[in-house]
Design a protein around this motif. Structure first.
Motif, PDB file in Angstrom:
ATOM      1  N   VAL A  12      38.431  33.641  33.295  1.00 43.84           N
ATOM      2  CA  VAL A  12      37.437  33.072  32.378  1.00 43.84           C
ATOM      3  C   VAL A  12      36.768  31.856  33.020  1.00 43.84           C
ATOM      4  N   ILE A  13      37.563  30.981  33.610  1.00 44.49           N
ATOM      5  CA  ILE A  13      36.988  29.790  34.273  1.00 44.49           C
ATOM      6  C   ILE A  13      35.978  30.226  35.339  1.00 44.49           C
ATOM      7  N   ASN A  14      36.338  31.266  36.113  1.00 49.08           N
ATOM      8  CA  ASN A  14      35.468  31.704  37.206  1.00 49.08           C
ATOM      9  C   ASN A  14      34.367  32.649  36.752  1.00 49.08           C
ATOM     10  N   GLY A  15      34.347  32.959  35.466  1.00 50.84           N
ATOM     11  CA  GLY A  15      33.300  33.851  34.941  1.00 50.84           C
ATOM     12  C   GLY A  15      33.398  35.256  35.508  1.00 50.84           C
ATOM     13  N   ALA A  16      34.630  35.708  35.762  1.00 42.74           N
ATOM     14  CA  ALA A  16      34.839  37.044  36.336  1.00 42.74           C
ATOM     15  C   ALA A  16      34.814  38.083  35.221  1.00 42.74           C
ATOM     16  N   MET A  17      33.595  38.349  34.722  1.00 41.31           N
ATOM     17  CA  MET A  17      33.436  39.203  33.533  1.00 41.31           C
ATOM     18  C   MET A  17      34.112  40.573  33.680  1.00 41.31           C
ATOM     19  N   ALA A  18      33.936  41.188  34.862  1.00 43.90           N
ATOM     20  CA  ALA A  18      34.456  42.549  35.060  1.00 43.90           C
ATOM     21  C   ALA A  18      35.977  42.583  35.068  1.00 43.90           C
ATOM     22  N   ASP A  19      36.611  41.443  35.362  1.00 36.78           N
ATOM     23  CA  ASP A  19      38.068  41.443  35.523  1.00 36.78           C
ATOM     24  C   ASP A  19      38.835  41.076  34.247  1.00 36.78           C
ATOM     25  N   THR A  20      38.162  40.338  33.352  1.00 36.66           N
ATOM     26  CA  THR A  20      38.929  39.715  32.261  1.00 36.66           C
ATOM     27  C   THR A  20      39.676  40.728  31.386  1.00 36.66           C
ATOM     28  N   SER A  21      38.988  41.803  30.964  1.00 34.90           N
ATOM     29  CA  SER A  21      39.678  42.749  30.085  1.00 34.90           C
ATOM     30  C   SER A  21      40.892  43.353  30.786  1.00 34.90           C
ATOM     31  N   GLY A  22      40.728  43.726  32.060  1.00 36.89           N
ATOM     32  CA  GLY A  22      41.839  44.327  32.808  1.00 36.89           C
ATOM     33  C   GLY A  22      43.023  43.378  32.887  1.00 36.89           C
ATOM     34  N   LEU A  23      42.724  42.097  33.086  1.00 35.88           N
ATOM     35  CA  LEU A  23      43.813  41.116  33.205  1.00 35.88           C
ATOM     36  C   LEU A  23      44.488  40.877  31.855  1.00 35.88           C
ATOM     37  N   PRO A  61      24.579  27.898  32.998  1.00 38.26           N
ATOM     38  CA  PRO A  61      24.876  29.273  33.450  1.00 38.26           C
ATOM     39  C   PRO A  61      26.378  29.534  33.586  1.00 38.26           C
ATOM     40  N   GLU A  62      27.116  28.553  34.120  1.00 39.34           N
ATOM     41  CA  GLU A  62      28.573  28.734  34.255  1.00 39.34           C
ATOM     42  C   GLU A  62      29.221  28.890  32.881  1.00 39.34           C
ATOM     43  N   MET A  63      28.770  28.053  31.931  1.00 38.31           N
ATOM     44  CA  MET A  63      29.351  28.151  30.582  1.00 38.31           C
ATOM     45  C   MET A  63      29.056  29.522  29.988  1.00 38.31           C
ATOM     46  N   LEU A  64      27.829  30.013  30.227  1.00 31.30           N
ATOM     47  CA  LEU A  64      27.456  31.301  29.640  1.00 31.30           C
ATOM     48  C   LEU A  64      28.304  32.442  30.201  1.00 31.30           C
ATOM     49  N   ILE A  65      28.518  32.435  31.528  1.00 27.40           N
ATOM     50  CA  ILE A  65      29.291  33.568  32.057  1.00 27.40           C
ATOM     51  C   ILE A  65      30.782  33.434  31.721  1.00 27.40           C
ATOM     52  N   SER A  66      31.258  32.198  31.621  1.00 21.99           N
ATOM     53  CA  SER A  66      32.650  32.029  31.170  1.00 21.99           C
ATOM     54  C   SER A  66      32.798  32.537  29.736  1.00 21.99           C
ATOM     55  N   ALA A  67      31.809  32.170  28.900  1.00 24.37           N
ATOM     56  CA  ALA A  67      31.872  32.586  27.495  1.00 24.37           C
ATOM     57  C   ALA A  67      31.805  34.115  27.397  1.00 24.37           C
ATOM     58  N   LYS A  68      30.965  34.729  28.241  1.00 23.62           N
ATOM     59  CA  LYS A  68      30.872  36.205  28.239  1.00 23.62           C
ATOM     60  C   LYS A  68      32.213  36.814  28.654  1.00 23.62           C
ATOM     61  N   SER A  69      32.836  36.224  29.672  1.00 23.34           N
ATOM     62  CA  SER A  69      34.133  36.728  30.145  1.00 23.34           C
ATOM     63  C   SER A  69      35.161  36.622  29.026  1.00 23.34           C
ATOM     64  N   MET A  70      35.133  35.464  28.356  1.00 22.05           N
ATOM     65  CA  MET A  70      36.054  35.252  27.245  1.00 22.05           C
ATOM     66  C   MET A  70      35.841  36.336  26.190  1.00 22.05           C
ATOM     67  N   LYS A  71      34.569  36.656  25.920  1.00 17.55           N
ATOM     68  CA  LYS A  71      34.261  37.666  24.886  1.00 17.55           C
ATOM     69  C   LYS A  71      34.826  39.034  25.263  1.00 17.55           C
ATOM     70  N   PHE A  72      34.704  39.415  26.546  1.00 22.39           N
ATOM     71  CA  PHE A  72      35.260  40.704  26.991  1.00 22.39           C
ATOM     72  C   PHE A  72      36.769  40.739  26.720  1.00 22.39           C
ATOM     73  N   GLY A  73      37.439  39.638  27.081  1.00 22.95           N
ATOM     74  CA  GLY A  73      38.881  39.570  26.869  1.00 22.95           C
ATOM     75  C   GLY A  73      39.226  39.623  25.390  1.00 22.95           C
ATOM     76  N   LEU A  74      38.419  38.909  24.596  1.00 19.39           N
ATOM     77  CA  LEU A  74      38.678  38.826  23.157  1.00 19.39           C
ATOM     78  C   LEU A  74      38.517  40.191  22.489  1.00 19.39           C
ATOM     79  N   GLU A  75      37.511  40.948  22.931  1.00 21.94           N
ATOM     80  CA  GLU A  75      37.295  42.283  22.361  1.00 21.94           C
ATOM     81  C   GLU A  75      38.553  43.141  22.507  1.00 21.94           C
TER      82      GLU A  75
END
Ligand code: B1M
Length: 231
Positions: A12-23, A61-75
Motif C-alpha cells: 500500500v505504501i508503495n502503491g503496488a496496486m496489482a500486488d495488494t489483493s494477492g498479498l 499522486p502517491e496518495m492516490l495510488i496508495s489509496a487505490k491499492s488500499m481499495k483493492f485490498g479492502l475489496e
C-alpha cells in the motif's frame, strides 16, 4: 509485525496496486484474521502515507495510488470482515457541494477516511442540500463531509448546514468542510464543526474528534475482555 502483514503494508505504501489483493489473500491463507490485516496492514499504511503527505515526503499522486491499492485490498477483505463482524469506526457521507464539479480532492478525502476505517458513502459532485438531507436520513452518518473549490458556490455549504438544522438532523452528526475555497474562518462562520486543509488531516480529525463515542467493534471488546482477565 508478521512478514505477510508487513508485505501488505508495504504494497500500500508503495502503491503496488496489482500486488495488494494477492498479498492480502496470502495473509488470509496463512491464517491471519481479517481485522489484523485491515488494521496493521491497510489502515496503518494509509496512516503512514498520510503522515508523509503532511510533512511533504509524498504528494497527491502517491496518495492516490496508495489509496487505490488500499481499495483493492479492502475489496478482497470485505467479506471476511463482514463474516468476522468487524464494524467500521464510523460512517461518513461525503460530496462536493451543489454547483461544483471538482472531485479529485473530495475523492482523496473519501479514500483517506476509508483508509482510516470509516464506511464512506460518496454522493459525488454537484450535491444539492436536499440530497444530503436524504442521505443523512437514509444512512445515519456520524459525519457529513462537504468539499468546495469554487468561491461562487461555496455558499451552498452554509445553505446545507441551515437545512440540516431545520430538518432536525444536525445535532446527531458532525459537519466537516474543506477544499481550496474554504478556510477555518469560513468554516466557523457557517457553523461547521470541523475544517482541515488536506485529506490526511481530514481523516485524522474525523477519527480523533468525531468518532470517539463510536463503540469499538465486538471483536475488539472481546479482545479487551480477555486481556483484562489474563493480565
Ligand atoms: Co477548476 N477551478 N474550474 N477545474 N480547477 C480551480 C478550483 C481554480 C482555483 C483555478 C483557478 O482559477 N486558479 C478556480 C476556482 C476559482 C475560485 O472559485 N476562486 C477554478 C475554476 C474557476 C473552474 C471553472 C469555473 C472554470 C471554467 O469553466 N471557467 C470550472 C468550474 C466547473 C464546476 O465545477 N462547475 C472548473 C473546471 C475544472 C475542471 C473540470 C477542468 C477540473 C476538475 C476535474 C475534476 O475535479 N474531476 C478543474 C481543476 C483540475 C482545477 C484545479 C486546477 C485543480 C483542482 C484539483 O483537483 N486539485 C484548480 C486549481 C488549483 O486548485 N490549483 C481549479 C488537486 C486536489 C487534490 O486538491 O481539490 O484542493 P483539492 O483538495 C485538497 C484540499 O483542498 C483538501 O484535500 C485535498 C488534498 O489533500 N480538501 C478537503 C478537499 N476537499 C476537502 C474536504 C474536507 C477536507 C479537506 O473535509 C470535508
Amino acid at each position: 509485525m508478521d512478514q505477510r502483514i508487513q508485505a501488505v503494508y508495504e504494497a500500500v505504501i508503495n502503491g503496488a496496486m496489482a500486488d495488494t489483493s494477492g498479498l492480502v489473500q496470502d495473509a488470509l491463507d496463512a491464517g491471519h484474521d481479517a481485522n489484523s490485516i485491515l488494521k496493521d496492514g491497510l489502515i496503518a499504511a494509509m496512516g503512514e502515507i498520510g503522515h508523509k503527505f503532511e510533512i511533504g515526503e509524498a504528494y497527491v499522486p502517491e496518495m492516490l495510488i496508495s489509496a487505490k491499492s488500499m481499495k483493492f485490498g479492502l475489496e478482497l477483505l470485505r467479506p471476511h470482515l463482514v463474516a468476522a463482524d468487524v464494524q467500521p469506526i464510523g460512517r461518513v457521507v461525503i460530496g462536493t457541494i451543489k454547483g461544483d464539479l471538482h472531485d479529485i480532492g473530495k475523492n482523496l478525502v473519501g479514500m483517506m477516511m476509508e483508509g482510516a476505517g470509516f464506511e464512506v458513502i460518496d454522493l459525488g459532485v454537484d450535491v444539492k442540500p436536499e440530497e444530503l438531507i436524504d442521505a443523512i436520513n437514509k444512512h445515519k452518518p456520524n459525519i457529513v463531509a462537504m468539499s468546495a473549490l469554487l468561491t461562487t458556490t461555496m455558499g451552498n455549504m452554509k445553505t446545507a448546514i441551515t437545512m440540516m438544522e431545520e430538518a432536525g438532523v444536525k445535532d446527531n452528526l458532525k459537519v466537516m468542510v474543506g477544499g481550496t475555497a474554504v478556510t477555518q474562518d469560513y468554516a466557523t462562520e457557517i457553523g461547521a464543526d470541523g475544517f482541515s486543509v488536506d485529506a490526511s488531516q481530514a481523516a485524522s480529525l474525523a477519527k480523533k474528534k468525531y468518532c470517539k463515542d463510536v463503540k469499538p467493534p465486538r471483536i475488539e471488546l472481546t479482545r479487551r475482555f480477555f486481556y483484562l482477565i489474563l493480565k
